[in-house]
Design an enzyme around this catalytic site. Structure first.
Site, PDB file in Angstrom:
ATOM      1  N   ASP A 244       0.846  -1.192   0.000  1.00 31.70           N
ATOM      2  CA  ASP A 244       0.000   0.000   0.000  1.00 31.70           C
ATOM      3  C   ASP A 244       0.889   1.252   0.000  1.00 31.70           C
ATOM      4  O   ASP A 244       1.777   1.379  -0.839  1.00 31.70           O
ATOM      5  CB  ASP A 244      -0.954  -0.039   1.190  1.00 31.70           C
ATOM      6  CG  ASP A 244      -2.016   1.056   1.145  1.00 31.70           C
ATOM      7  OD1 ASP A 244      -2.908   0.955   0.276  1.00 31.70           O
ATOM      8  OD2 ASP A 244      -1.946   1.998   1.950  1.00 31.70           O
ATOM      9  N   TYR A 391      -3.057  11.357   1.005  1.00 35.49           N
ATOM     10  CA  TYR A 391      -3.743  11.202  -0.279  1.00 35.49           C
ATOM     11  C   TYR A 391      -3.839  12.536  -1.010  1.00 35.49           C
ATOM     12  O   TYR A 391      -3.694  12.593  -2.239  1.00 35.49           O
ATOM     13  CB  TYR A 391      -5.134  10.598  -0.066  1.00 35.49           C
ATOM     14  CG  TYR A 391      -5.079   9.140   0.284  1.00 35.49           C
ATOM     15  CD1 TYR A 391      -5.166   8.170  -0.705  1.00 35.49           C
ATOM     16  CD2 TYR A 391      -4.904   8.728   1.602  1.00 35.49           C
ATOM     17  CE1 TYR A 391      -5.093   6.820  -0.379  1.00 35.49           C
ATOM     18  CE2 TYR A 391      -4.820   7.385   1.931  1.00 35.49           C
ATOM     19  CZ  TYR A 391      -4.913   6.436   0.937  1.00 35.49           C
ATOM     20  OH  TYR A 391      -4.817   5.099   1.252  1.00 35.49           O
ATOM     21  N   HIS A 448      -5.386  -7.373   1.060  1.00 33.95           N
ATOM     22  CA  HIS A 448      -4.580  -6.156   1.155  1.00 33.95           C
ATOM     23  C   HIS A 448      -3.680  -6.116   2.390  1.00 33.95           C
ATOM     24  O   HIS A 448      -2.578  -5.579   2.329  1.00 33.95           O
ATOM     25  CB  HIS A 448      -5.534  -4.963   1.169  1.00 33.95           C
ATOM     26  CG  HIS A 448      -4.867  -3.640   1.017  1.00 33.95           C
ATOM     27  ND1 HIS A 448      -4.228  -3.249  -0.146  1.00 33.95           N
ATOM     28  CD2 HIS A 448      -4.731  -2.594   1.888  1.00 33.95           C
ATOM     29  CE1 HIS A 448      -3.740  -2.040   0.003  1.00 33.95           C
ATOM     30  NE2 HIS A 448      -4.026  -1.614   1.228  1.00 33.95           N
TER      31      HIS A 448
END
Length: 646
Positions: A244, A391, A448
């Site tokens: 990630d 982000y 994930h």
């Protein structure tokens, strides 16, 4: 009448001719732009590697010592949390039979929150999280938290080496992702021939690491901080593992610091921001059997199923890339909201089919205590808002991070692909960036949060990867001779050449310098201008570490016909300041190994081959070729590019 017709016909031909010319120009321009955008790697972004991220004004002499740290769940915090959980407002009931398809099921959330309030052993979990040694150190104005875990016994010797390994978490994870993996990595088996020294940081803005006080701290800037952390711990060479966000930061570190990163292991092997990778994947949907192995096809095709799932699971990304502080206010104030927001990802990102279950099948792979440990890290530190800002710094404001997905790296890379990971790319796509992508491990399960869900599989795979990385770096570790692929050079320092007088020169002598490597000729029309301007660059930047390496070559118009004696005479006559080497060939079967490497590392606009005399390569202080320029670019035009590396 005839003349009139002739004029009329002639008059109509001009618009057609204009249209034809404009069409040609537009077609050429578009073709050139597409080629440049897709086929030519972007330049290495310029990063301020000493940028101050802490409160201003900047401290003149910050304390950079390493201090012990202990995680604390204070009684005040515990009581406040329990009060909030006790007096939480009741959530509307879920729709009948929807499971997790509308998000976190509020009926199951009641069970989670009741456990958190009544059964979660706060003091016991505090001790559990402190089972490893924790530290903090200030880097570029931020207090960076990390765990440092050493082997219980000294293992260095002729047969067993210690290997520094940096473990990088993602979002919405934390250091808690690695607690089940760490003991399996630290368990040294006789066949391993190495033992890990683990460094497990909280990324800036996450958990116990301080968040930036000013905008701009994205993955690229985090990569600089993480490398400085390893340097502060006196690790000159190390391996990286990440998934990630940890994958993104680790990948950038491999690109920025190839001399220091021995190998990169990722459980998120993907090029999310590489446009050519996206095109390959889309076109591959028409002929899946030609692009992926049959056992991998279902992970990516039918393509619309893949796109649909991506859209369903990426809404959070748009919110956090645009308005992280708005949603952060709600999550920081409500432990119920924080738990629902994060744990919903642990359900559907582990397996998309889990959303059909009323409990999201959360406890199928994770224990309630481990899930809440991760939530506690965010709650205790009030870091959910600052963690989500990454982000905005990645997607919304700057392209600097995005560019790194298209810049090649020669660091050995190894991927493990779990069945239900959010993004999947075939190996041939990954090699667009990772020129030494060695291996993919396919796992028919998992998602994930790999280190937390499948620590046994991850530990075995990481050890296998590091064993291979060591064969690149230290072939003596392996009893078998390394293969040709394992001995590929990664920097110019791996080469030995002959100078113009026939003496052997190891290019390692230039370690730490910025280099221009150029093929030269004494009788070319470009000779006078290039040599004059190279001398000017030498005089201006020698003290700052610039070195210019010239390799005579007679392959272009026979314009370097003389031998070493004639070339030396020419050098002396013109008072040339460059470092001259033996006459070589830069194209064809007899291409000098150094020039093969340069062309592989930095391909040309219309093919890797050298086009003419005075083709120029810039090599950074790590020995990595970072930019290439054609004969038509004069040396003084390189100044702005050189400034990025000097």
């Amino acid at each position: 009448m005839t003349k009139s017709n002739e004029k009329k016909t002639s008059g109509h031909s001009y618009p057609f001719l204009t249209f034809f010319i404009v069409t040609i120009v537009i077609t050429f321009t578009v073709t050139w732009y597409v080629h440049k955008r897709l086929m030519i790697p972007p330049k290495m972004p310029k990063l301020d590697k000493n940028e101050w991220w802490g409160p201003v004004p900047q401290h003149i002499d910050p304390d950079e010592s390493i201090q012990p740290f202990r995680i604390e769940f204070s009684d005040v915090m515990i009581n406040d949390l329990r009060e909030r959980l006790l007096h939480r407002r009741a959530s509307p009931p879920p729709l009948e039979g929807v499971g997790f398809t509308y998000g976190f099921n509020s009926n199951f959330l009641t069970r989670v929150l009741d456990y958190w309030k009544n059964e979660y052993d706060f003091k016991g979990r505090e001790e559990y999280l402190n089972k490893y040694n924790h530290y903090k150190t200030n880097i570029q104005g931020l207090d960076i938290h990390f765990m440092h875990i050493l082997p219980k016994k000294k293992v260095d010797g002729d047969d067993v080496k210690t290997v520094p390994l940096l473990l990088l978490h993602g979002w919405p994870g934390s250091i808690c992702e690695f607690y089940e993996l760490i003991p399996k990595l630290m368990d040294v088996q006789p066949e391993d021939k190495f033992a890990f020294e683990l460094v497990v940081p909280s990324l800036p803005g996450f958990g116990f690491s301080e968040s930036a006080a000013v905008p701009g701290l994205g993955p690229a800037q985090m990569a600089v901080i993480m490398h400085k952390l390893m340097q502060r711990l006196n690790y000159r060479v190390y391996c990286i593992q990440g998934g990630d966000l940890g994958h993104t930061v680790g990948s950038i570190m491999a690109t920025l610091y190839p001399r220091h990163v021995m190998g990169f292991h990722t459980n998120f092997p993907a090029l999310v921001f590489n446009p050519l990778a996206s095109i390959y994947v889309i076109f591959g949907s028409y002929w899946p059997s030609l692009t992926v192995n049959p056992e991998e096809e279902s992970r990516m095709y039918p393509y619309m199923d893949y796109v649909t799932r991506t859209l369903e699971e990426s809404g959070y990304m748009h919110i956090q890339a645009t308005k992280p502080d708005t949603v952060g206010i709600a999550l920081s104030d409500s432990p119920a909201g924080l738990a629902a927001y994060i744990l919903e990802k642990f359900s559907t990102w582990t397996n998309p089919e889990h959303k059909r279950a009323s409990d999201g099948n959360l406890l199928g792979k994770f224990s309630m205590a481990h899930l809440l440990d991760n939530i506690m890290v965010y709650w205790v530190t009030n870091s959910i808002t600052t963690s989500m800002r990454v982000y905005a710094e990645t997607i919304n404001s700057k392209r600097i991070t995005i560019d790194f997905d298209s810049i090649p790296t020669l660091v050995p890379t190894w991927g493990i692909k779990f069945k239900h990971e959010l993004v999947y790319h075939p190996d041939y796509v990954l090699r667009l960036k990772y020129k030494k992508y060695l291996h993919s491990t396919l796992v028919e399960d998992g998602g994930h949060f790999a280190a937390m869900e499948n620590p046994d599989i991850m530990a075995v795979d990481i050890k296998s990867a590091v064993k291979t990385f060591l064969q690149y770096r230290s072939p003596i570790i392996s009893k078998r001779p390394p293969t040709a692929a394992e001995t590929q050079p990664s920097t110019v320092y791996d080469f030995t050449v002959l100078d113009i007088q026939g003496r052997e020169v190891k290019l390692d002598k230039y370690r730490g310098n910025v280099l221009i490597i150029v093929n030269v000729a004494s009788e070319c029309g470009l000779t006078e201008t290039n040599y004059k301007e190279f001398n000017q660059l030498h005089e201006k930047y020698y003290e700052r570490g610039l070195r210019i390496l010239a390799f005579p070559c007679n392959q272009f118009g026979g314009q370097e016909p003389g031998g070493a004696k004639e070339i030396l005479t020419f050098i002396k006559k013109n008072d040339l300041k460059l470092d001259f080497f033996e006459k070589v060939e830069v194209n064809g079967e007899k291409t000098h190994p150094l020039w093969k490497f340069l062309k592989q590392a930095q391909g040309g606009s219309f093919g890797d081959f050298i086009k003419w005399n005075f083709s120029k390569f810039i090599v950074d202080r790590n020995g990595v070729p970072v930019e290439r320029f054609g004969p038509n670019v004069n040396p003084l035009e390189l100044e702005s590019n050189l400034q990025k590396y000097l």
